[in-house]
Write a protein that holds these residues in place. Sequence first.
Motif, PDB file in Angstrom:
ATOM      1  N   LYS A  65      72.301  38.688 -44.325  1.00  0.00           N
ATOM      2  CA  LYS A  65      70.905  38.426 -43.992  1.00  0.00           C
ATOM      3  C   LYS A  65      70.096  39.723 -44.070  1.00  0.00           C
ATOM      4  CE  LYS A  65      71.989  34.669 -40.746  1.00  0.00           C
ATOM      5  NZ  LYS A  65      71.827  34.187 -39.339  1.00  0.00           N
ATOM      6  N   LEU A  66      68.789  39.555 -44.246  1.00  0.00           N
ATOM      7  CA  LEU A  66      67.869  40.686 -44.217  1.00  0.00           C
ATOM      8  C   LEU A  66      67.396  40.837 -42.779  1.00  0.00           C
ATOM      9  CD1 LEU A  66      65.829  39.824 -47.441  1.00  0.00           C
ATOM     10  CD2 LEU A  66      67.776  41.396 -47.235  1.00  0.00           C
ATOM     11  N   SER A  67      68.277  41.335 -41.936  1.00  0.00           N
ATOM     12  CA  SER A  67      68.044  41.291 -40.494  1.00  0.00           C
ATOM     13  C   SER A  67      67.622  42.626 -39.892  1.00  0.00           C
ATOM     14  CB  SER A  67      69.312  40.799 -39.782  1.00  0.00           C
ATOM     15  OG  SER A  67      70.416  41.613 -40.138  1.00  0.00           O
ATOM     16  N   THR A 123      67.359  46.730 -44.489  1.00  0.00           N
ATOM     17  CA  THR A 123      67.664  45.689 -45.476  1.00  0.00           C
ATOM     18  C   THR A 123      66.393  45.029 -45.989  1.00  0.00           C
ATOM     19  OG1 THR A 123      68.015  44.087 -43.677  1.00  0.00           O
ATOM     20  CG2 THR A 123      69.954  45.232 -44.554  1.00  0.00           C
ATOM     21  N   GLN A 124      65.414  44.853 -45.121  1.00  0.00           N
ATOM     22  CA  GLN A 124      64.147  44.260 -45.546  1.00  0.00           C
ATOM     23  C   GLN A 124      63.405  45.191 -46.508  1.00  0.00           C
ATOM     24  OE1 GLN A 124      62.127  43.413 -41.861  1.00  0.00           O
ATOM     25  NE2 GLN A 124      63.637  41.870 -41.242  1.00  0.00           N
ATOM     26  N   HIS A 173      65.217  45.275 -49.890  1.00  0.00           N
ATOM     27  CA  HIS A 173      64.943  44.026 -50.608  1.00  0.00           C
ATOM     28  C   HIS A 173      63.537  44.042 -51.177  1.00  0.00           C
ATOM     29  CE1 HIS A 173      63.829  39.679 -50.903  1.00  0.00           C
ATOM     30  NE2 HIS A 173      65.008  39.650 -51.516  1.00  0.00           N
ATOM     31  N   GLN A 174      62.592  44.564 -50.421  1.00  0.00           N
ATOM     32  CA  GLN A 174      61.211  44.660 -50.910  1.00  0.00           C
ATOM     33  C   GLN A 174      61.129  45.547 -52.154  1.00  0.00           C
ATOM     34  OE1 GLN A 174      58.459  46.852 -48.394  1.00  0.00           O
ATOM     35  NE2 GLN A 174      56.810  45.425 -48.870  1.00  0.00           N
TER      36      GLN A 174
END
Length: 418
Positions: free
Chosen positions: A50-52, A56-57, A60-61
């Motif tokens: 997960k992008l938790s 990670t967010q 992903h961006q």
Amino acid sequence: MYILPGYVSYEEEDGMLYISSKLLQNKVKLTEQSIQNEFYSIVKNGGCLKLSTPLTQFLHQQELLASAEEIEAALQNARRLLRDTLILTIMPTEGCNFRCTYCYEHHIPTSMTQQMLDQLQTFIIEQAPRFKSIHISWYGGEPILCKDAVIKIAALVQTLHEQSHIQYSSSMTTNGYLLDADCFQKFYAVGITNYQITLDGWTHDQTRPHVSGTGTLQTILDNLIAISALPQDKYRFNIILRHNILNGDKDYSWYDYLHKMFGTDTRFSVAVRSVNDWGGDSVQSLNLLEGNSKAAYQTTHETYLDKIGMKRTVSSDSLFSRICYAAFPNGFVFRANGKIEKCTVALDNPKNQVGVLNPEQGVVLFPEAAQPWSESSLEPKCYTCPDILTCFNMQCKRNAIINGESPYCHRSPQYQES
């Protein structure tokens, strides 16, 4: 699952962690130790579910962390660039002045007629504006037997390049016997700057004799020495000296000789390749390397080249560099007999023919026959492979189209350079 795509790399420098994408040409810097540790945890675990977290967010961006579906979409978008390149392999003749023991061609003394050459030139003139780049590869037979035709067509493409700013490059596979300094300079003037010439060491005259039965090595060496004498600031070219090896080839003194002759000229490099059975009768009598021994044997030769400081040909890691020329949507082989095919190894195989030079209609292509050569499907392991941008799982399409084999992968043990 979110993973690091194969086209994403990372490195540490002065306590900083840099993560970059070869595909998007973007780079980020991680400075805090705790954030760096989290990144390495992601690498160790093969990704994250997960992008938790903020990291990670953020990754992903920046498209440095992605799902398999997102990677697939990004790669498919990049693959569309393949259509911007026109690759023409031209065989002006299928006749040859050599009779190499491992050659798979039949050497039927057929050359392109003037009508065929005119049709080919018309095709190039009409098609060139559609593309951002054009590469012309000269092949045979022995292409220099048709030197005037080579110069005429190459000059045409060079003019299109100068007028329309289309990127242009050209290469030639030749035995080098007729490539004297004068011929080389004429080819250079029309943009042919990359060559592959095979020199089979001290046994060259036995494996690559002239059609008359005489030796050929000294003539080729004399030509290459004369070419090497051309000033490096004016003549910028690349000549690959290919050495085809058999089981039992262990005399490295040949490399010492090449280093003595060309070691200080960076325009020359050596490529070691094992002889393969591509067809024909005479190759059956040779002591071929088999299986995993190919890679091990080749490595010992390459290690010696590195030891003595002889420049060695290495694979490029640039975009599309490992993709088979036959896999390019607009990659075609124009043969002297009028057939238009995809692969220069599978000559005359019905699945290889994708068009024809028609006396009345000119160049006629068969889209349905050509399409399978440009199709590919990425496997799960491809998404994290560092070579994905170089091959896109599109190496040696002949294996799949002609032989019905699994896709070629140079990282798999059963496949080695050929």
